[in-house]
Design a protein around this motif. Structure first.
Motif, mmCIF file in Angstrom:
data_model
loop_
_atom_site.group_PDB
_atom_site.id
_atom_site.type_symbol
_atom_site.label_atom_id
_atom_site.label_comp_id
_atom_site.label_asym_id
_atom_site.label_seq_id
_atom_site.Cartn_x
_atom_site.Cartn_y
_atom_site.Cartn_z
ATOM 1 N N VAL A 112 0.848 -1.266 0.449
ATOM 2 C CA VAL A 112 -0.207 -0.046 0.142
ATOM 3 C C VAL A 112 1.267 1.057 0.093
ATOM 4 O O VAL A 112 0.651 2.190 -0.579
ATOM 5 N N SER A 113 1.945 1.645 1.060
ATOM 6 C CA SER A 113 2.694 2.736 0.616
ATOM 7 C C SER A 113 3.495 2.386 -0.514
ATOM 8 O O SER A 113 4.219 3.892 -0.962
ATOM 9 N N LEU A 141 8.165 4.656 2.558
ATOM 10 C CA LEU A 141 9.123 3.203 2.876
ATOM 11 C C LEU A 141 7.933 3.513 4.420
ATOM 12 O O LEU A 141 8.453 1.784 4.406
ATOM 13 N N GLU A 142 7.281 3.738 4.617
ATOM 14 C CA GLU A 142 6.493 4.204 5.855
ATOM 15 C C GLU A 142 4.736 3.891 6.041
ATOM 16 O O GLU A 142 4.395 5.451 5.041
ATOM 17 N N THR A 143 4.151 3.494 6.011
ATOM 18 C CA THR A 143 2.527 3.405 5.435
ATOM 19 C C THR A 143 2.255 5.250 6.890
ATOM 20 O O THR A 143 1.253 5.712 6.808
ATOM 21 N N TRP A 144 2.972 5.509 7.884
ATOM 22 C CA TRP A 144 2.532 6.424 8.578
ATOM 23 C C TRP A 144 2.882 7.929 7.952
ATOM 24 O O TRP A 144 2.362 9.331 8.466
ATOM 25 N N LEU A 167 3.295 -1.430 -8.725
ATOM 26 C CA LEU A 167 1.353 -1.701 -9.442
ATOM 27 C C LEU A 167 0.216 -0.907 -9.017
ATOM 28 O O LEU A 167 0.086 -0.116 -9.298
ATOM 29 N N MET A 168 0.826 -0.860 -7.017
ATOM 30 C CA MET A 168 -0.032 0.210 -6.546
ATOM 31 C C MET A 168 0.425 1.893 -7.257
ATOM 32 O O MET A 168 -1.101 2.367 -7.166
ATOM 33 N N GLY A 169 1.388 1.814 -7.477
ATOM 34 C CA GLY A 169 1.127 3.571 -7.471
ATOM 35 C C GLY A 169 0.734 4.010 -8.870
ATOM 36 O O GLY A 169 1.671 5.158 -9.236
ATOM 37 N N ARG A 170 0.398 3.272 -9.889
ATOM 38 C CA ARG A 170 -0.674 3.278 -10.716
ATOM 39 C C ARG A 170 0.729 3.950 -11.867
ATOM 40 O O ARG A 170 0.366 4.768 -12.761
#
Length: 267
Positions: A109-110, A116-119, A165-168
């Motif tokens: 997801v990141s 590099l971190e989800t926060w 792929l998440m980054g479109r």
């Protein structure tokens, strides 16, 4: 994923490009054109300049001479902070930057923001759903909550591809993604890449490898790199021939293709 443009516009264009490091010529006189929707395999021995070529294509390196244009922007005239998010890189360098105890689905997801971190960013339920779908499509949905540092090397590569792929992205670059994988993991990865190659919504892809066997079915073009020079570039069947591959790797080999998969063996 971002839909592929249908106008065959240039995605990567290198004109008489050279790269020198500490007085050593790493790439010399490279002319290379990649158009929208193409799937490229770049082959060559260790130290030939393949990874450097990919670094140029990813706007991670500037040429010592020549012109590099990526997604219509020229290096040296564009703010790479706006260009790099349009390009996804699958590489060992990304693996080394990620925290080992970060859960696999967090790694994916990141990738939306190349974080590099989800926060660092907020994520919606839709974002998490997309990340989980990419893992499911790769056949590794069950590892989503496991730490990135303890999953197998093959699973890590699938996670990194899902992250890309998440980054479109408008361009996906893969630097030896099958290196170090066992037979099963390699085949699962190559099969996944073949599925992406067949997807008209998947963006342009460039894969660097040492092995003909790692070129997925559905790839359209190839380049051969030797001693910093691009020996040949064009349609896959025209470039990956026994004489050309033998010269590139300095060993006599026979190259063939069965049911869309390439192979090579020493003569």
């Amino acid at each position: 994923m971002t839909a592929v443009a249908t106008d065959r516009s240039p995605v990567i264009a290198l004109h008489d490009v050279s790269v020198r490091r500490d007085g050593v010529v790493v790439l010399d006189g490279i002319d290379w054109l990649v158009r929208s929707g193409e799937r490229w395999g770049i082959l060559g021995p260790n130290g030939s300049g393949k990874t450097t070529l990919l670094a140029l294509a990813g706007a991670r390196l500037w040429p010592s001479a020549g012109v590099v244009e990526i997604l219509g922007a020229r290096l040296g005239r564009v703010d790479v902070r706006t260009l790099r998010p349009r390009i996804s890189l699958v590489s060992g360098s990304v693996t080394r930057q990620l925290r080992p105890d970060l859960p696999a689905r967090h790694v994916v997801v990141s990738g939306r923001d190349e974080a590099l971190e989800t926060w660092w960013h907020p994520y919606s339920d839709e974002d998490w759903g997309r990340a989980d779908r990419f893992l499911d499509q790769a056949g590794v949905g069950a590892i989503g909550d496991r730490p990135f540092g303890v999953i197998s090397e093959g699973e890590r590569q699938q996670v990194l591809l899902a992250r890309a792929l998440m980054g479109r992205p408008e361009l996906i670059l893969l630097d030896e993604p099958a290196a170090g994988l066992d037979l099963g993991a390699r085949e699962r990865l190559v099969t996944r890449l073949a599925g992406l190659a067949a997807d008209p919504e998947c963006p342009t892809m460039v894969l660097v490898t040492h092995h003909c066997e790692e070129i997925p079915a559905g790839f359209t073009h190839a380049g051969l790199v030797r001693q910093g020079r691009l020996l040949a570039a064009g349609g896959l069947a025209d470039v990956v021939t026994s004489p050309r591959v033998s010269f590139c790797f300095d060993v006599p080999v026979t190259v063939g293709c069965d049911d869309g998969r390439w192979w090579s063996r020493a003569e």
